[in-house]
Structure formats: C-alpha cells, structure tokens
Design a protein around this motif. Sequence first.
Motif, mmCIF file in Angstrom:
data_model
loop_
_atom_site.group_PDB
_atom_site.id
_atom_site.type_symbol
_atom_site.label_atom_id
_atom_site.label_comp_id
_atom_site.label_asym_id
_atom_site.label_seq_id
_atom_site.Cartn_x
_atom_site.Cartn_y
_atom_site.Cartn_z
ATOM 1 N N LEU A 251 -36.739 -18.284 -72.164
ATOM 2 C CA LEU A 251 -38.242 -17.845 -72.007
ATOM 3 C C LEU A 251 -38.525 -17.320 -73.462
ATOM 4 C CD1 LEU A 251 -40.475 -16.300 -71.259
ATOM 5 C CD2 LEU A 251 -39.056 -14.124 -70.888
ATOM 6 N N ALA A 252 -37.506 -17.034 -74.321
ATOM 7 C CA ALA A 252 -37.600 -16.702 -75.782
ATOM 8 C C ALA A 252 -37.980 -18.160 -76.386
ATOM 9 C CB ALA A 252 -36.673 -16.203 -76.471
ATOM 10 N N VAL A 253 -37.063 -19.027 -76.004
ATOM 11 C CA VAL A 253 -37.383 -20.460 -76.694
ATOM 12 C C VAL A 253 -38.788 -21.110 -76.260
ATOM 13 C CG1 VAL A 253 -36.416 -23.011 -76.703
ATOM 14 C CG2 VAL A 253 -34.937 -21.312 -76.524
ATOM 15 N N ALA A 254 -38.823 -21.147 -75.175
ATOM 16 C CA ALA A 254 -40.368 -21.802 -74.692
ATOM 17 C C ALA A 254 -41.436 -20.721 -75.234
ATOM 18 C CB ALA A 254 -40.355 -21.625 -72.949
ATOM 19 N N TRP A 255 -41.337 -19.575 -75.369
ATOM 20 C CA TRP A 255 -42.660 -18.647 -75.941
ATOM 21 C C TRP A 255 -42.867 -19.196 -77.257
ATOM 22 C CZ3 TRP A 255 -42.782 -12.639 -76.214
ATOM 23 C CH2 TRP A 255 -44.270 -12.301 -76.397
ATOM 24 N N GLY A 256 -41.420 -19.269 -77.967
ATOM 25 C CA GLY A 256 -41.367 -19.719 -79.356
ATOM 26 C C GLY A 256 -42.089 -21.229 -79.641
ATOM 27 N N GLU A 257 -41.888 -21.905 -78.593
ATOM 28 C CA GLU A 257 -42.583 -23.287 -78.721
ATOM 29 C C GLU A 257 -44.208 -23.194 -78.326
ATOM 30 O OE1 GLU A 257 -38.683 -26.046 -77.126
ATOM 31 O OE2 GLU A 257 -40.405 -25.267 -75.754
ATOM 32 N N GLY A 258 -44.603 -22.094 -78.034
ATOM 33 C CA GLY A 258 -46.002 -22.067 -77.781
ATOM 34 C C GLY A 258 -46.550 -21.885 -76.559
ATOM 35 N N ARG A 259 -45.466 -22.206 -75.627
ATOM 36 C CA ARG A 259 -45.770 -22.474 -74.162
ATOM 37 C C ARG A 259 -46.647 -21.128 -73.569
ATOM 38 N NH1 ARG A 259 -41.459 -25.358 -70.506
ATOM 39 N NH2 ARG A 259 -40.239 -26.600 -72.126
ATOM 40 N N ASP A 260 -47.586 -21.458 -72.693
ATOM 41 C CA ASP A 260 -48.078 -20.054 -72.042
ATOM 42 C C ASP A 260 -46.949 -19.409 -71.411
ATOM 43 O OD1 ASP A 260 -50.620 -19.168 -70.255
ATOM 44 O OD2 ASP A 260 -49.033 -19.289 -68.682
ATOM 45 N N LEU A 261 -47.250 -17.981 -71.435
ATOM 46 C CA LEU A 261 -46.039 -17.353 -70.879
ATOM 47 C C LEU A 261 -45.834 -17.412 -69.471
ATOM 48 C CD1 LEU A 261 -46.198 -13.716 -72.460
ATOM 49 C CD2 LEU A 261 -44.320 -15.373 -72.187
ATOM 50 N N VAL A 262 -46.623 -17.903 -68.664
ATOM 51 C CA VAL A 262 -46.362 -17.963 -67.142
ATOM 52 C C VAL A 262 -45.691 -19.398 -67.111
ATOM 53 C CG1 VAL A 262 -47.139 -18.469 -64.606
ATOM 54 C CG2 VAL A 262 -48.169 -16.562 -66.257
ATOM 55 N N ASP A 263 -45.903 -20.628 -67.866
ATOM 56 C CA ASP A 263 -45.154 -21.558 -67.664
ATOM 57 C C ASP A 263 -43.881 -21.374 -68.311
ATOM 58 O OD1 ASP A 263 -45.096 -24.557 -67.493
ATOM 59 O OD2 ASP A 263 -45.026 -24.548 -69.691
ATOM 60 N N ALA A 264 -43.674 -20.503 -69.422
ATOM 61 C CA ALA A 264 -42.499 -20.384 -70.142
ATOM 62 C C ALA A 264 -41.610 -19.490 -69.024
ATOM 63 C CB ALA A 264 -42.659 -19.365 -71.215
ATOM 64 N N LEU A 265 -42.092 -18.874 -68.334
ATOM 65 C CA LEU A 265 -41.286 -18.061 -67.258
ATOM 66 C C LEU A 265 -40.653 -18.892 -66.267
ATOM 67 C CD1 LEU A 265 -43.622 -14.842 -67.004
ATOM 68 C CD2 LEU A 265 -40.980 -14.553 -67.655
ATOM 69 N N ARG A 266 -41.545 -19.933 -65.721
ATOM 70 C CA ARG A 266 -41.146 -20.654 -64.560
ATOM 71 C C ARG A 266 -40.154 -21.587 -65.173
ATOM 72 N NH1 ARG A 266 -47.295 -22.195 -63.034
ATOM 73 N NH2 ARG A 266 -47.446 -20.530 -61.525
ATOM 74 N N TRP A 267 -40.019 -21.925 -66.380
ATOM 75 C CA TRP A 267 -39.208 -23.018 -67.069
ATOM 76 C C TRP A 267 -37.934 -21.898 -67.187
ATOM 77 C CZ3 TRP A 267 -36.470 -23.639 -72.205
ATOM 78 C CH2 TRP A 267 -36.056 -24.858 -72.287
ATOM 79 N N ALA A 268 -37.887 -20.787 -67.373
ATOM 80 C CA ALA A 268 -36.945 -19.820 -67.801
ATOM 81 C C ALA A 268 -36.084 -19.538 -66.461
ATOM 82 C CB ALA A 268 -37.504 -18.353 -68.154
ATOM 83 N N SER A 269 -37.038 -19.632 -65.364
ATOM 84 C CA SER A 269 -36.514 -19.516 -63.958
ATOM 85 C C SER A 269 -35.738 -20.680 -63.767
ATOM 86 C CB SER A 269 -37.350 -19.272 -63.101
ATOM 87 O OG SER A 269 -37.040 -19.134 -61.685
ATOM 88 N N ALA A 270 -36.122 -21.780 -64.080
ATOM 89 C CA ALA A 270 -35.200 -23.047 -63.752
ATOM 90 C C ALA A 270 -33.631 -22.916 -64.744
ATOM 91 C CB ALA A 270 -35.697 -24.484 -64.168
ATOM 92 N N ALA A 271 -33.874 -22.426 -65.908
ATOM 93 C CA ALA A 271 -32.511 -21.926 -66.496
ATOM 94 C C ALA A 271 -31.695 -20.889 -66.177
ATOM 95 C CB ALA A 271 -33.108 -21.402 -68.109
ATOM 96 N N GLY A 272 -32.328 -20.020 -65.387
ATOM 97 C CA GLY A 272 -31.340 -18.968 -64.758
ATOM 98 C C GLY A 272 -30.753 -19.607 -63.558
ATOM 99 N N ALA A 273 -31.248 -20.705 -62.941
ATOM 100 C CA ALA A 273 -30.823 -21.012 -61.553
ATOM 101 C C ALA A 273 -29.790 -22.111 -61.730
ATOM 102 C CB ALA A 273 -32.025 -21.828 -60.857
ATOM 103 N N ALA A 274 -30.054 -22.888 -62.883
ATOM 104 C CA ALA A 274 -29.178 -24.019 -63.555
ATOM 105 C C ALA A 274 -27.844 -23.322 -63.981
ATOM 106 C CB ALA A 274 -29.806 -24.784 -64.533
ATOM 107 N N CYS A 275 -27.962 -22.085 -64.383
ATOM 108 C CA CYS A 275 -26.717 -21.452 -64.639
ATOM 109 C C CYS A 275 -25.975 -21.034 -63.576
ATOM 110 C CB CYS A 275 -27.128 -20.121 -65.701
ATOM 111 S SG CYS A 275 -25.765 -19.288 -65.936
ATOM 112 N N ALA A 276 -26.598 -20.440 -62.578
ATOM 113 C CA ALA A 276 -25.905 -19.910 -61.306
ATOM 114 C C ALA A 276 -25.059 -21.211 -60.475
ATOM 115 C CB ALA A 276 -26.802 -19.291 -60.401
ATOM 116 N N ARG A 277 -25.170 -22.223 -60.930
ATOM 117 C CA ARG A 277 -24.635 -23.488 -60.089
ATOM 118 C C ARG A 277 -23.326 -23.488 -60.823
ATOM 119 N NH1 ARG A 277 -29.307 -28.070 -60.406
ATOM 120 N NH2 ARG A 277 -28.862 -28.178 -62.671
#
Length: 305
Positions: A251-277
């Motif tokens: 989320l921090a990386v995506a927000w730092g890249e200038g993404r809209d926060l909701v889009d950043a949160l969706r990408w962050a959700s993918a990161a969390g899911a990928a970690c859980a595998r």
Amino acid sequence: MDRPRVVVVGGANMDLVAMAPKVPGPGETVVGTDFLTVAGGKGANLAIAAARAGGAATFLGAIGSDSFGVTLKARIAAAGVETSLVRVVYGASGVALVTVGATGEHSVVVTPGANTAFTTLTEAELSAVRAADVLVAQVEVPVETVTQAALAARAGGTRVILNAAPPGRLPTELLDAVDLLVVNEVEARALTGRGREDPAALLSLVPRAVLTLGAQGAWYGERDGGTAHIPAFKVDLVDSTGAGDAFTAALAVAWGEGRDLVDALRWASAAGAACARRLGASVSLPQRAEIDALFHGDGLVRDAG
C-alpha cells in the motif's frame, strides 16, 4: 518512474522457530521436527516487503551487538533494503521464540532487546524521514520515537502510514500526524472499542483508515469522503503470517507511486494474498512480479449477489 522512497520505523527481531508435533505444556519437553531462524519483527518485515514490492526502502531501527544483530542486518540488506542508518546498541537483539504445532497452533515469547533502545531519532534519521515519499511506522519500538518520526514526516511533507500494532492506546499527538491508519479488528478495538460493526469510529482519530478483515477483504474510509470495500483475493492459504505486513508495505509503495488509494488498496490486497500462499513471515513476502500477476489475473472473492 522513480521508485517511491519508503522509510520504515519499527522493530527487528530474530525469529527462532521450532516445529513440533504439538506445543509443549508447562514442564513438558517435546521433540521437534524442524528448526529455522528467520529475520522478523514487523518493522523489518515491512521494509523487506516494501523493497520487494518495488519501493526504495530504508529501515530505521535498532539491533544488538550480538551475532543475531549481525545476521539480522545482513538479511534485511540482502532483501534490497537500505540499512546504513540501522543502529547497533550494546547487548541483545530482539528475539522471538516461536513453537509451531502440527495443526498450526503456536506459542510465542518475544524479548524486545535492542528495540527498546531505539529512542530519540538522530538528525540523519530525521532527514531520511523528511526526504521520503511515505513513512510507514508501527509500535514495536517506543511510541515516543514513532511520534517523533511522524511529526518530522508531517513537517517535511511525507505521507504517514501507521500500522497500530501491537494493539494499544496511542497518544493524540501521534494520531494527529497520521495520514492513513491500518489496523485489524483487535487493533481497532484497542483504539476505539469498535470493530467491523462500526469501522467508521476510526475516522474520529485519523482522516483515512483501513480495517483489514482477512478473507473478507478490507474496509476503507475517508473522514471527508466515502467508504469502500476492498475484496480479498482467493488463494490456497498456507500461512497468513506476514500477510498484513505485505499488505501495508505494498500500500505504501503504490500510494508513493501516485496511485488512487482505492486502487492502491486493491493491489495491496493482492500482495497480502500472495504472501499467504507460502510458509513463514519475511521469507514469504512477495516480489512485485508476483503481486502484479495475481492482481492482473483477478482472482477476487466477489460479494454475494
């Protein structure tokens, strides 16, 4: 695009993990099946996760003068994190003793060690915070240090993300400097006495908040705007340890890249899911390509109806 500069202020521990048929009871000895040492602590995990997600990550924290400290710094640096400002203090590093049973039950004893000595930020540390695009902080180090970092970030125009873990009450001075608060239900209840039944209570403390809900995704709200539900990604769950850190760092990386926060949160959700595998904490934190593959491949858990 330049990599967003993400500075993480937080704790670092050496995790000593023993796998056994069961977690031993008082006075009981159990023969284990495996053992590993893993660089851990939420601060170190967040910094490693931010680097793997594509950020130019710097870790600010403290390690001990023992052999664990040498290994911790080396492993954090090997993940691509800038560690030149990591303090070395005389004595023991933070250590977590973890026992994991065959069915997933576990017990943890944490001795904070050098993390408690991470007080009064130096001018070099404050300069790193002020020069960052995003500061990510948590409270495994003294809250006064976190407050000092957040105030420096606010003065320098750096966005502040606070993961309020471990749970507890936080000073108003710190919360007033936070741009985005990320908490799970336990942490939310510690702050407001409310959980998923009233996540908007968090907005009485900060202008933006995220409440993570595991397989149910996450709630996001803005004090001066609306709310959104961030769906979870469906994966074969192996171990959720570290998934929250992967989420917050991405989320921090995506927000730092200038993404809209909701889009950043969706990408962050993918990161969390990928970690859980995968099994483990820092060793399971995903690389950017893995996050992108899951994100663009969709795999979202859809709301009923």
